[in-house]
Scaffold this active site. Structure first.
Site, PDB file in Angstrom:
ATOM      1  N   LYS A  76       0.820  -1.208   0.000  1.00 11.83           N
ATOM      2  CA  LYS A  76       0.000   0.000   0.000  1.00 11.83           C
ATOM      3  C   LYS A  76       0.860   1.268   0.000  1.00 11.83           C
ATOM      4  CE  LYS A  76      -2.488   1.635   3.669  1.00 11.83           C
ATOM      5  NZ  LYS A  76      -3.466   1.546   4.749  1.00 11.83           N
TER       6      LYS A  76
ATOM      7  N   ARG B 199      -0.740  -7.601  11.836  1.00  8.93           N
ATOM      8  CA  ARG B 199       0.172  -6.449  11.736  1.00  8.93           C
ATOM      9  C   ARG B 199       0.106  -5.604  13.006  1.00  8.93           C
ATOM     10  NH1 ARG B 199       2.891  -3.538   7.912  1.00  8.93           N
ATOM     11  NH2 ARG B 199       2.557  -1.307   7.769  1.00  8.93           N
TER      12      ARG B 199
ATOM     13  N   HIS C 148       6.210   1.417   7.764  1.00 10.13           N
ATOM     14  CA  HIS C 148       5.352   2.607   7.808  1.00 10.13           C
ATOM     15  C   HIS C 148       6.151   3.807   7.310  1.00 10.13           C
ATOM     16  CE1 HIS C 148       2.581   0.492  10.622  1.00 10.13           C
ATOM     17  NE2 HIS C 148       1.709   1.287  10.038  1.00 10.13           N
TER      18      HIS C 148
ATOM     19  N   TYR D 212       0.075   2.948  17.237  1.00  7.11           N
ATOM     20  CA  TYR D 212       0.185   1.616  17.828  1.00  7.11           C
ATOM     21  C   TYR D 212       0.930   1.683  19.159  1.00  7.11           C
ATOM     22  CZ  TYR D 212      -1.059  -0.238  13.242  1.00  7.11           C
ATOM     23  OH  TYR D 212      -1.695  -0.536  12.076  1.00  7.11           O
TER      24      TYR D 212
END
Length: 175
Positions: free
Chosen positions: A45, A127, A150, A159
């Site tokens: 992505k 994830r 990321h 997170y």
């Protein structure tokens, strides 16, 4: 846990993979090395150019991703193609890649078997679970980002905050 399921769930968690990345893996994307294995993610992505990224996955002492993967590969065989394949209606393995929805269903099924609420679990839980546990065990942000890939620290820190909500709490000394 069946060999394929164990390998899918453990590798997805150990490499902090999105479910789309997990089902897109080809056998050639996995390399066994002395310390564990490397996983080459061809496209993701956040990698719209398709440069790809290699993720190191330690052999592990608790989840043992290499052991789970080797058990699956003993069944799957060494033919080129998708790492994780669909299972036909009669229980036979096919040559087609499994779907990302299948990963989500596996996560929910095994969450239920472990007494967890499957309604709060999804394919992304693999994830998110990696990042939450990495933060809980005080892994560095840089090392977490190396695995998760990321691009935005803001997203990654989401997170971390959820994992550390009660750590060093401001009211711990008087509440």
């Amino acid at each position: 846990m069946r060999c394929a399921t164990g390998a899918i769930l453990v590798l997805g968690l150990a490499a902090a993979l999105r479910r789309s990345e997990l089902v897109a893996l080809q056998l050639a994307d996995i390399q066994l090395v002395e310390q564990g294995l490397t996983v080459f993610v061809r496209h993701s992505k956040t990698d719209q150019e398709g440069e790809g990224a290699t993720i190191a996955v330690p052999a592990g002492k608790v989840l043992r991703p290499v052991a789970h993967l080797n058990a699956w590969l003993a069944i799957r065989g060494g033919e080129p193609g998708p790492l994780f394949t669909r299972i036909g209606t009669k229980g036979e393995y096919t040559a087609e890649a499994m779907s990302d929805r299948s990963v989500a269903r596996l996560v929910k099924r095994y969450a239920r078997l472990q007494g967890l609420d499957p309604e709060v679990m999804a394919g992304h839980s693999l994830r998110a679970g990696f990042l939450t546990e990495a933060a809980r065990t005080r892994a560095s942000i840089a090392k977490m980002q190396e695995v998760s890939r990321h691009k935005s620290l803001k997203v990654l820190l989401g997170y971390v905050r959820s994992a550390e909500r009660f750590d060093d709490h401001a009211g711990a000394g008087f509440l």
